[in-house]
Write an enzyme that holds these catalytic residues in place. Structure first.
Site, PDB file in Angstrom:
ATOM      1  N   ASN A  46       0.767  -1.374   0.033  1.00  0.00           N
ATOM      2  CA  ASN A  46      -0.106   0.112  -0.159  1.00  0.00           C
ATOM      3  C   ASN A  46       0.820   1.315  -0.013  1.00  0.00           C
ATOM      4  OD1 ASN A  46       0.661   0.874   2.935  1.00  0.00           O
ATOM      5  ND2 ASN A  46      -0.084  -1.347   3.048  1.00  0.00           N
ATOM      6  N   LYS A 100       8.397 -17.413 -10.716  1.00  0.00           N
ATOM      7  CA  LYS A 100       7.643 -16.284 -10.905  1.00  0.00           C
ATOM      8  C   LYS A 100       6.154 -16.643 -11.843  1.00  0.00           C
ATOM      9  CE  LYS A 100       8.096 -12.172 -14.104  1.00  0.00           C
ATOM     10  NZ  LYS A 100       8.885 -12.200 -15.244  1.00  0.00           N
ATOM     11  N   ILE A 140      -2.513  -7.366  14.304  1.00  0.00           N
ATOM     12  CA  ILE A 140      -1.393  -7.007  15.456  1.00  0.00           C
ATOM     13  C   ILE A 140      -1.827  -6.227  16.639  1.00  0.00           C
ATOM     14  CG2 ILE A 140       0.774  -6.042  15.738  1.00  0.00           C
ATOM     15  CD1 ILE A 140       1.158  -6.483  12.839  1.00  0.00           C
TER      16      ILE A 140
HETATM   17  N1  CTP Z   1      -3.694  -2.885  12.550  1.00  0.00           N
HETATM   18  C1  CTP Z   1      -2.809  -4.053  12.801  1.00  0.00           C
HETATM   19  N2  CTP Z   1      -2.913  -5.167  12.091  1.00  0.00           N
HETATM   20  C2  CTP Z   1      -3.594  -5.339  11.161  1.00  0.00           C
HETATM   21  C3  CTP Z   1      -4.407  -4.424  10.715  1.00  0.00           C
HETATM   22  C4  CTP Z   1      -4.587  -3.077  11.229  1.00  0.00           C
HETATM   23  O1  CTP Z   1      -2.185  -3.793  13.763  1.00  0.00           O
HETATM   24  N3  CTP Z   1      -3.389  -6.756  10.492  1.00  0.00           N
HETATM   25  C5  CTP Z   1      -3.586  -1.502  13.105  1.00  0.00           C
HETATM   26  C6  CTP Z   1      -3.283  -0.509  12.264  1.00  0.00           C
HETATM   27  O2  CTP Z   1      -1.757  -0.247  12.685  1.00  0.00           O
HETATM   28  C7  CTP Z   1      -3.928   0.702  12.880  1.00  0.00           C
HETATM   29  C8  CTP Z   1      -5.208   0.061  13.330  1.00  0.00           C
HETATM   30  O3  CTP Z   1      -4.972  -1.283  13.280  1.00  0.00           O
HETATM   31  O4  CTP Z   1      -3.491   1.128  14.096  1.00  0.00           O
HETATM   32  C9  CTP Z   1      -6.439   0.140  12.216  1.00  0.00           C
HETATM   33  O5  CTP Z   1      -6.235  -0.355  11.043  1.00  0.00           O
HETATM   34  P1  CTP Z   1      -7.130  -0.226   9.794  1.00  0.00           P
HETATM   35  O6  CTP Z   1      -6.654  -0.755   8.565  1.00  0.00           O
HETATM   36  O7  CTP Z   1      -7.677   1.277   9.472  1.00  0.00           O
HETATM   37  O8  CTP Z   1      -8.291  -1.015  10.548  1.00  0.00           O
HETATM   38  P2  CTP Z   1      -8.793  -2.463  10.115  1.00  0.00           P
HETATM   39  O9  CTP Z   1      -9.001  -2.928  11.312  1.00  0.00           O
HETATM   40  O10 CTP Z   1      -7.961  -3.338   9.189  1.00  0.00           O
HETATM   41  O11 CTP Z   1     -10.216  -2.154   9.303  1.00  0.00           O
HETATM   42  P3  CTP Z   1     -10.489  -1.814   7.782  1.00  0.00           P
HETATM   43  O12 CTP Z   1      -9.321  -1.915   6.996  1.00  0.00           O
HETATM   44  O13 CTP Z   1     -11.525  -2.701   7.449  1.00  0.00           O
HETATM   45  O14 CTP Z   1     -10.987  -0.136   7.966  1.00  0.00           O
END
Ligand code: CTP
Length: 404
Positions: free
Chosen positions: A209, A288, A306
């Site tokens: 990303n 690949k 996490i």
């Molecule tokens: N986060 C994490 N581990 C993941 C996904 C997210 O630790 N696998 C943490 C990110 O570092 C951030 C928070 O959770 O602090 C929110 O991440 P976000 O991607 O906005 O939330 P999601 O729970 O993944 O929800 P969505 O993508 O559906 O909005």
């Protein structure tokens, strides 16, 4: 006015970054500091004393033995006057002279004659910065208590890319302010994730990303400025970590999860700024993937969360999450605050060009029963404001737990 009544000598040495010293002077004065500018001879090749005189409101000093100045405020008197000497930009030559303890111009003499700490923001070509001679000088200076601000990494005026760029004036101001401020997180152990993750599809391709890691790195720096002992678990980013930070580099969400769970024990605060891939490929192709069919299917499986795992496994940790949202910011952020059992969440809108890979940002911070807006500013200023807010809450909570 965080620097009210603070007497600061701003030393400017020769380098293209000297033009940024004008902005730094303005910021220091605006923050309330009494600033006296001292320029090396080489600095005058890059910026005129007149500019800095206008911005600081005082005559700029250059020569060591200037009869007019010596009659008013002699160099020893000027050295005694200062609470802090900040050298920005600090060239390789100036740093080498300081490391050797030379006193062959006004700035180096002031550094010897002033008993207080010196802060230096190095600025030079990346090859000069990584040269063993410069690195040796830097380690001598840091052993002696000189506090380094930067250097940053990136594109350089000479066309090279790498470490050696002077930190932005706002970052230098934040470090100077922190130097005089109360260290709200002194002795606290803070763990932080940052950057993107990469989920491999085959030996050459991955899913990732647009996260640059800038906000996470700015927070790490602000936490160091607040006195915290900082460990970062960083996804792929070329950004250098601030001095004194322990860095663990990872690629995938699974690796990040593994290291974070190991490091979380014994920490006080966890901040999750990483843009973790929510999914990874179910199977990683050993070879690949070759182009053949018009359409191929990719099966993705969920990665561990996490932040949610840390807050569940280490309930004593003060956990702060981030939420990048394109709509219904407050609702989504508050849902994450509750579902992931967080103490605080910082949400930012990512649909108007703000957020990823930029130097500025805005945040809406939520905690159970409250919220605060941190308006658009540089990521470093925003990071300092967020760390201050976090520290206020952490210290309040901590006192409450301690007296339970
Ligand atoms: N986060 C994490 N581990 C993941 C996904 C997210 O630790 N696998 C943490 C990110 O570092 C951030 C928070 O959770 O602090 C929110 O991440 P976000 O991607 O906005 O939330 P999601 O729970 O993944 O929800 P969505 O993508 O559906 O909005």
């Amino acid at each position: 006015m965080p620097l009210r009544n603070k007497k600061i000598i701003l030393g400017i040495s020769g380098g293209i970054a000297a033009y940024k010293a004008a902005e730094l002077t303005r910021l220091l004065v605006k923050a309330g500091a009494d600033v006296r500018v001292v320029m090396t001879a080489a600095a005058e090749a890059f910026i005129t004393p007149m500019t800095l005189q206008a911005l600081s409101g005082h005559e700029v000093r250059g020569a060591l033995f200037d009869p007019a100045h010596e009659a008013a405020m002699g160099h020893i008197e000027l050295a005694r006057w200062a609470d802090l000497i900040v050298i920005a930009p600090a060239s390789a030559n100036t740093l080498a002279r300081l490391a050797q303890g030379l006193a062959d111009d006004l700035l180096s003499t002031l550094c010897l004659a002033n008993p207080n700490p010196v802060m230096a923001a190095p600025a030079m070509n990346q090859q000069m910065w990584t040269h063993p001679a410069t690195q040796r000088n830097m380690s001598l200076l840091t052993q002696r208590g000189v506090q380094l601000i930067g250097p940053a990494s990136g594109e350089q005026a000479c066309g090279d890319t790498g470490p050696g760029r002077m930190e932005e004036p706002a970052t230098i101001l934040a470090a100077v302010t922190a130097h005089f401020g109360e260290q709200q997180l002194a002795g606290r152990k803070l763990l932080l994730t940052l950057g993107p993750t990469r989920e491999p599809l085959d030996p050459v391709r991955f899913l990732s990303n647009r996260s640059s890691g800038k906000m996470g790195m700015a927070l790490a720096r602000a936490a160091v400025n607040a006195g915290a002992d900082v460990t970062i678990v960083a996804g792929p980013t070329a950004l250098p970590e601030p001095q004194g930070v322990k860095r663990i580099n990872v690629e995938t969400a699974a690796q990040m999860h593994h290291h974070v769970m190991q490091e979380a024990a014994g920490k006080d605060i966890f901040i999750a700024t990483a843009a973790v891939s929510d999914y990874r490929a179910a199977d990683i192709s050993a070879q690949k993937i070759k182009k053949s069919a018009e359409q191929i299917e990719l099966t993705l499986v969920k990665n561990p969360d996490i932040l949610a795992d840390v807050s569940a496994s280490f309930p004593q940790l003060f956990c702060v999450g981030f939420a990048a949202e394109t709509q219904d910011l407050e609702k989504h952020a508050r849902d994450k605050l509750t579902n992931k059992r967080l103490d605080m969440i910082a949400a930012n809108p990512v649909n108007d060009g703000l957020g990823f890979d930029r130097d500025d940002n805005s945040l809406e911070v939520f905690w159970p029963g409250g919220q605060q807006s941190l308006p658009v500013s540089s990521k470093q200023q925003l990071a300092a404001a967020l760390i201050e807010l976090l520290a206020n809450h952490y210290n309040k909570d901590h006192k409450r737990h301690a007296s339970d």
